[in-house]
Design an enzyme around this catalytic site. Structure first.
Site, short mmCIF file in Angstrom:
data_model
loop_
_atom_site.label_atom_id
_atom_site.label_comp_id
_atom_site.label_asym_id
_atom_site.label_seq_id
_atom_site.Cartn_x
_atom_site.Cartn_y
_atom_site.Cartn_z
CD GLU A 1 -21.87 0.05 7.69
OE1 GLU A 1 -22.37 -0.96 7.62
OE2 GLU A 1 -22.16 1.08 8.63
CB CYS B 1 -32.75 3.35 17.20
SG CYS B 1 -32.07 1.92 16.33
#
Length: 467
Positions: free
Chosen positions: A346, A421
């Protein structure tokens, strides 16, 4: 031939004129849930119209790309039409589907994903499964309220779509209630003490946003005030008033954000009270989340999403998995229950700190977390070790950049699980993976965001031998 089509578009633009009225039948939806009708072969978008309805409309705008209208009179309503529960529907721009039954909303979202896969991604797979939300109310554990001046008073609410004009609200039916109570208390304090909200025109004023996150399976709740500057002598009185009015709060944080851009959680963070981190559970695992760390806004649906992602990831060997865009390590720990070794990365340092602490807290010794860019991490993994059996990616709305797709594909893993998404960028990236020898095998849609046009999709791609 190209000139012929250009002339046809121009002729149709001349035929469909602004302010002209028509009777139309709604044939479907666009990606933002507006109804779609056709006039002289052109698509016309009408907000709050439902498939199958007949409307008397007025054309508001005609461009080469699209035609926009508004409904004047509903002549034949759909049996799926509902009276919106939210009094701010169609004003604040946050929700777009309160006017339809939840069953119709799920049909719209499934069609939206399939349309993107077929038209943008050129896929032939038809997705048939959508997992709905059992209670599509008050599901958001995170709320961001805009703070602004309206008629001389500080108010909280949401900006109208594509504007910075505030729509004051008393309640938001998709948010957990605490955010409203904190916002109400903050605005009352500012009005009483003549503390002005931030004005982006000249950079004056203080408060820009109120960010509130509540746990679902614990009692933790953290409020973060995003401000251009501090409160000085008013700091402790404000903290005292928030604690008295909102005893549920376990932490109060001040974020000093001096940037002129719209990024919310950016700048320096100061804990004014309690613990800035929030503890919650997903599945059997306990997670500690900092204000800056990504965490799914609908944990109940997130768990269903992660279970499906792990199911796809385990369709073969389960020795090693590489996870990119891991956030605070929520999916990582679901994967670690099935895979011998998980490597996760990340780019946000605070999220990686959370992820490492979460893995240790839950007793996982088979996860390695790294802070870094997705594309660079994939390249490093390729050069340093054997290919993972599976790669799991959960990028932001903009999707993956071309370098990240190329480097992930170069690993030659058996499977890629893509969580998205944004159906449009998902379809684009699947098409890119196709060019590197991966095919879309299966997909499931999960409704993480009821009453909005947003939707989550998890896809399984497999490598074709010899490619």
């Amino acid at each position: 031939m190209k000139g012929f089509f250009s002339c046809a578009i121009i002729r149709n633009m001349e035929m469909i004129k602004k302010n002209k009225e028509y009777i139309v039948t709604i044939e479907g939806y666009n990606s933002e849930s507006s109804g779609v009708a056709r006039i002289d072969g052109r698509a016309v978008f009408i907000p709050n119209a439902i498939k199958g309805e007949v409307w008397h409309i007025k054309v508001l705008k005609v461009t080469a790309a699209a035609v926009y209208g508004k409904g004047l009179e509903l002549l034949k309503p759909s049996p799926d039409r509902r009276e919106p529960q939210c009094p701010y529907f169609s004003k604040c721009g946050g929700c777009t589907t309160w006017h339809m039954s939840y069953e119709e909303e799920l049909r719209f979202k499934l069609t939206k994903v399939n349309d993107a896969l077929h038209h943008i991604g050129r896929q032939t797979l038809m997705v048939t499964e959508i997992i709905g939300c059992e209670i599509p109310l008050r599901y958001r554990n995170k709320g961001i309220f805009n703070i602004a001046e309206v008629e001389g008073r500080t108010c909280y609410g949401f900006f109208r779509e594509r504007t910075h004009s505030l729509v004051p609200v008393d309640q938001c039916l998709i948010q957990m209630p605490l955010g409203e109570k904190v916002s109400r208390t903050l605005c009352a304090f500012m009005n009483r003490n003549r503390i002005r909200p931030y004005h982006e025109e000249d950079g004056s004023g203080t408060v820009r946003y109120l960010f509130c996150r509540s746990a679902v399976f614990t009692k933790d709740a953290v409020a973060c005030i995003i401000s251009a500057r501090g409160f000085g002598a008013f700091t402790q009185p404000l903290v005292g008033e928030l604690r008295e009015a909102c005893p549920e709060l376990t932490g109060i944080v001040l974020c000093i954000n001096k940037e002129k851009e719209n990024a919310v959680l950016k700048g320096d963070f100061y804990t004014l009270f309690g613990n800035p981190d929030l503890t919650d559970y997903l599945g059997r695992n306990e997670f500690v989340i900092s204000p800056q760390a990504f965490y799914q806004v609908n944990p109940a649906q997130a768990e269903k999403l992660y279970v499906k992602a792990v199911e796809y990831a385990c369709r073969g060997n389960t020795n090693s998995v590489l996870e990119l865009y891991c956030g605070a390590g929520t999916i990582s720990m679901f994967l670690a229950e099935k895979f011998k070794q998980v490597t996760a990365t990340e780019i946000v340092p605070e999220a990686i700190e959370n992820a490492r602490a979460n893995a240790e807290r839950n007793g996982f010794s088979n996860i390695s977390f790294f802070c870094g860019d997705a594309a660079q991490t994939a390249a490093h993994y390729r050069d340093a070790t054997a290919s993972p059996d599976c790669v799991v990616v959960d990028p932001p709305r903009k999707g993956m950049d071309e370098e990240a797709v190329r480097n992930v594909a170069s690993l030659g893993s058996e499977r890629i699980v893509y969580i998205s998404c944004n159906p449009a960028t998902l379809a684009r990236d699947i098409l890119r993976f196709n060019s590197y020898g991966y095919v879309l095998e299966e997909a499931t849609v999960i409704d993480m965001f009821p009453r909005t046009f947003h939707v989550e999709t998890v896809c399984l791609m497999s490598r074709v031998e010899g490619k």
